[in-house]
Scaffold this active site. Sequence first.
Site, PDB file in Angstrom:
ATOM      1  N   GLU A 285       4.498   7.187   2.548  1.00  0.00           N
ATOM      2  CA  GLU A 285       5.352   6.004   2.749  1.00  0.00           C
ATOM      3  C   GLU A 285       4.842   4.879   1.853  1.00  0.00           C
ATOM      4  OE1 GLU A 285       5.024   3.516   6.100  1.00  0.00           O
ATOM      5  OE2 GLU A 285       2.890   3.867   6.379  1.00  0.00           O
TER       6      GLU A 285
ATOM      7  N   GLU B   9       6.727   0.616  11.985  1.00  0.00           N
ATOM      8  CA  GLU B   9       5.435   0.610  11.299  1.00  0.00           C
ATOM      9  C   GLU B   9       4.317   0.669  12.325  1.00  0.00           C
ATOM     10  OE1 GLU B   9       4.981   0.720   8.073  1.00  0.00           O
ATOM     11  OE2 GLU B   9       7.144   0.638   7.753  1.00  0.00           O
ATOM     12  N   GLY B  10       3.142   1.032  11.864  1.00  0.00           N
ATOM     13  CA  GLY B  10       1.967   0.905  12.725  1.00  0.00           C
ATOM     14  C   GLY B  10       1.537   2.195  13.397  1.00  0.00           C
TER      15      GLY B  10
ATOM     16  N   ARG C 258      -8.216   7.625   4.419  1.00  0.00           N
ATOM     17  CA  ARG C 258      -8.323   7.897   5.851  1.00  0.00           C
ATOM     18  C   ARG C 258      -8.385   9.410   6.033  1.00  0.00           C
ATOM     19  NH1 ARG C 258      -3.085   4.766   7.700  1.00  0.00           N
ATOM     20  NH2 ARG C 258      -2.460   5.614   5.695  1.00  0.00           N
TER      21      ARG C 258
ATOM     22  N   SER D  19      -2.822  -2.732   5.831  1.00  0.00           N
ATOM     23  CA  SER D  19      -4.162  -3.076   6.302  1.00  0.00           C
ATOM     24  C   SER D  19      -5.246  -2.132   5.773  1.00  0.00           C
ATOM     25  CB  SER D  19      -4.185  -3.103   7.829  1.00  0.00           C
ATOM     26  OG  SER D  19      -3.839  -1.851   8.325  1.00  0.00           O
TER      27      SER D  19
ATOM     28  N   ARG E 221       0.867  -1.196   0.000  1.00  0.00           N
ATOM     29  CA  ARG E 221       0.000   0.000   0.000  1.00  0.00           C
ATOM     30  C   ARG E 221       0.894   1.233   0.000  1.00  0.00           C
ATOM     31  NH1 ARG E 221      -2.763   0.681   5.111  1.00  0.00           N
ATOM     32  NH2 ARG E 221      -1.371   2.445   5.359  1.00  0.00           N
TER      33      ARG E 221
ATOM     34  N   LYS F  85      11.777   2.840   6.171  1.00  0.00           N
ATOM     35  CA  LYS F  85      11.796   4.279   5.863  1.00  0.00           C
ATOM     36  C   LYS F  85      13.153   4.691   5.291  1.00  0.00           C
ATOM     37  CE  LYS F  85       7.726   5.027   8.073  1.00  0.00           C
ATOM     38  NZ  LYS F  85       7.176   3.681   8.275  1.00  0.00           N
TER      39      LYS F  85
ATOM     40  N   ASN G 129       4.211   0.781   2.130  1.00  0.00           N
ATOM     41  CA  ASN G 129       4.137  -0.337   3.079  1.00  0.00           C
ATOM     42  C   ASN G 129       4.317  -1.666   2.360  1.00  0.00           C
ATOM     43  OD1 ASN G 129       3.233   1.008   5.700  1.00  0.00           O
ATOM     44  ND2 ASN G 129       1.777   1.813   4.203  1.00  0.00           N
TER      45      ASN G 129
ATOM     46  N   LYS H 274      11.453  10.179  11.216  1.00  0.00           N
ATOM     47  CA  LYS H 274      10.869   8.826  11.263  1.00  0.00           C
ATOM     48  C   LYS H 274      11.924   7.777  11.584  1.00  0.00           C
ATOM     49  CE  LYS H 274       7.408   9.845   7.742  1.00  0.00           C
ATOM     50  NZ  LYS H 274       6.637   9.311   6.603  1.00  0.00           N
TER      51      LYS H 274
HETATM   52  P1  ADP Z   1       3.701   4.394   9.765  1.00  0.00           P
HETATM   53  O1  ADP Z   1       4.502   3.418   8.981  1.00  0.00           O
HETATM   54  O2  ADP Z   1       3.896   4.271  11.230  1.00  0.00           O
HETATM   55  O3  ADP Z   1       2.260   4.430   9.341  1.00  0.00           O
HETATM   56  P2  ADP Z   1       3.965   6.955   8.372  1.00  0.00           P
HETATM   57  O4  ADP Z   1       5.192   7.329   7.628  1.00  0.00           O
HETATM   58  O5  ADP Z   1       2.804   6.551   7.537  1.00  0.00           O
HETATM   59  O6  ADP Z   1       4.353   5.825   9.431  1.00  0.00           O
HETATM   60  O7  ADP Z   1       3.538   8.154   9.306  1.00  0.00           O
HETATM   61  C1  ADP Z   1       2.383   8.114  10.105  1.00  0.00           C
HETATM   62  C2  ADP Z   1       1.456   9.270   9.757  1.00  0.00           C
HETATM   63  O8  ADP Z   1       2.148  10.507   9.911  1.00  0.00           O
HETATM   64  C3  ADP Z   1       0.945   9.271   8.331  1.00  0.00           C
HETATM   65  O9  ADP Z   1      -0.219   8.476   8.208  1.00  0.00           O
HETATM   66  C4  ADP Z   1       0.676  10.748   8.077  1.00  0.00           C
HETATM   67  O10 ADP Z   1      -0.611  11.124   8.553  1.00  0.00           O
HETATM   68  C5  ADP Z   1       1.726  11.436   8.926  1.00  0.00           C
HETATM   69  N1  ADP Z   1       2.897  11.770   8.098  1.00  0.00           N
HETATM   70  C6  ADP Z   1       3.969  10.977   7.860  1.00  0.00           C
HETATM   71  N2  ADP Z   1       4.844  11.591   7.019  1.00  0.00           N
HETATM   72  C7  ADP Z   1       4.304  12.780   6.733  1.00  0.00           C
HETATM   73  C8  ADP Z   1       4.730  13.888   5.929  1.00  0.00           C
HETATM   74  N3  ADP Z   1       5.893  13.879   5.266  1.00  0.00           N
HETATM   75  N4  ADP Z   1       3.899  14.968   5.854  1.00  0.00           N
HETATM   76  C9  ADP Z   1       2.726  15.003   6.526  1.00  0.00           C
HETATM   77  N5  ADP Z   1       2.283  14.006   7.303  1.00  0.00           N
HETATM   78  C10 ADP Z   1       3.060  12.906   7.408  1.00  0.00           C
HETATM   79 MG    MG Z   2       3.798   2.126   7.430  1.00  0.00          MG
HETATM   80 MG    MG Z   3       1.561   4.921   7.498  1.00  0.00          MG
END
Ligand code: ADP
Ligand code: MG
Ligand code: MG
Length: 542
Positions: A156, A425-426, A518, A163, A138, A333, A158, A421
């Site tokens: 990101e 994950e999660g 979402r 999920s 995803r 990441k 995945n 970051k």
């Molecule tokens: P995870 O793998 O834990 O889901 P993410 O990289 O998706 O980590 O980060 C979690 C959340 O943080 C994302 O769903 C998003 O809402 C927010 N986020 C992450 N990176 C960014 C970014 N570069 N700009 C804005 N929001 C972000």
């Molecule tokens: Mg993720």
């Molecule tokens: Mg995420």
Amino acid sequence: MASFNFATWPPQLTPEQLEALTLACNYIRALAWIIIPSTFSITIQYPTTHTNHRDPCPPLTHSRALPPCTIQAARGLQSVYNVLYSRVAMDTQFLDTVMGAEEGVGKADEFTGTLWRGWKKIREHGVPVQPLHLGLFRSDYMLHAAEDRLALKQVEFNTISSSFGPLSERAAAMHRNILASTSYFSASPHLTADNFPENGTTSGLAEGLSKAHEAYGVRDARILFVVQPNERNVFDQRWLEYELLEKHQIHAVRQTLADLAVSASLDPSTQALTITIPSPTNPSPYEISTIYFRASYTPSDFPSPSYYDTRFLLERSRAIKCPSLPLQLAGGKKVQEALTRPGVLERFLSNKGAKWGTRALDLTAHAADIRATWMGMWALDSEDADIAAALNHLPVSGQGQENVPPGTRLARLKAPSLVLKPQREGGGNNVYRKAIPAFLDALPAEEREAWIAMEMIETPRGVSGYLVRASPSSSGTDNGSTEKKVVRAEVISELGFFGYALFGVGEVVEREVGWLVRTKGTESNEGGVAAGFSVLDSVVLV
Ligand code: ADP
Ligand code: MG
Ligand code: MG
């Protein structure tokens, strides 16, 4: 049965809006008994450019959280991403350098290092008995206001436990149900059945699993779902099981890593994985064709070293892993950041002499489109010339920072527009904007390598929506009988596009399969649904 919490509904709702929200609550409540744990929420969204909250929420206008062109763009890129990450997973040398425990991020991050060491040991033992890998991916995006245009930017990618496919299909179905049953949606000419696209995520993801099962070649084998103890996401997973059984006649078996420590064994000569569940009615042992990991993506899934032993036993088996350890590591990441470095993506997308690809795609032609979805990223331990050069353009005092790598110094200076970051994950693991300087002060030097800095995607504001959230029931029970609370908020949405890839021998078998939306209040940096930040949503194509 719980009643709706009308007291919290905004007073300016029109009767039609009230009707739509009541239907949404009913629909969720109907599902809640069967599929949705009480902590989950669904939004019914009314995009509007009005930011004056004293005005009644007007009917849907031309503005919207996710214009259809962005959804088409994400769909168009998914196949390229499917192949890109397949190739990353096949590039052992690249993964050793970026994620390994000798040269890469695994030195600083114990969890990543342990997974990598397990993988390395298996490799050293000889050629893997199963050359195929399955990815159910995803790719997540948000809209970024760049200069005067909106652009789709990747949050990101995945590669493990991606999920909410089946539940996002249910969210889309809910919006279609409401469209069919309420007069509110006739308030806008854009709210027509044609503009509510079907979301075939469940069948697409199950198709990916079934392709792996077919490739394994034992009709009666089962697909193993590796799940967390007291799995909260069970109802997202169940729809995949039902689809596998009903459409593909494939049975699934659910086990935690703790269960598998007892139930799993490998045939010493073929490495076939079998699961034995002692029960008078059970025809087990089952041979396993495909291992679908909905657990083992986070350190808390491994409360003791023996859990890693079980994970590595599964990796050694002849079953097809979704994902294999290299594919899980490819979703780090740090890999996302490493791909942004000059020439790296272009090497992976080269058409010439590339082994893992598909004739149907001119990958090289898409490199620029893929890069255009990326925000700036760098490693906190980066000493790269371009990071040092960026630093030189900023008014830096530099005092007391002489021993701090340029990557960390740049992150401190640009903190208000960044997220940091780790390799996790999660949800709930990142450090955002104002919290960054204090976090960097406390971060031990040897842990810097485990983190990347990423520019924040700045999503335009001015879209409001009604989020229907679960609120704990007065009886305090957690059996789905929760009240549904409606909160009006200024919102931003995150689009996820699913795809699968079966690869490792010959052409990559892949396709894009569907989407997830979402939506969260603009005050929240994080975005997970299970983590309690976002609610499930769907798209309107206008
Ligand atoms: P995870 O793998 O834990 O889901 P993410 O990289 O998706 O980590 O980060 C979690 C959340 O943080 C994302 O769903 C998003 O809402 C927010 N986020 C992450 N990176 C960014 C970014 N570069 N700009 C804005 N929001 C972000
Ligand atoms: Mg993720
Ligand atoms: Mg995420």
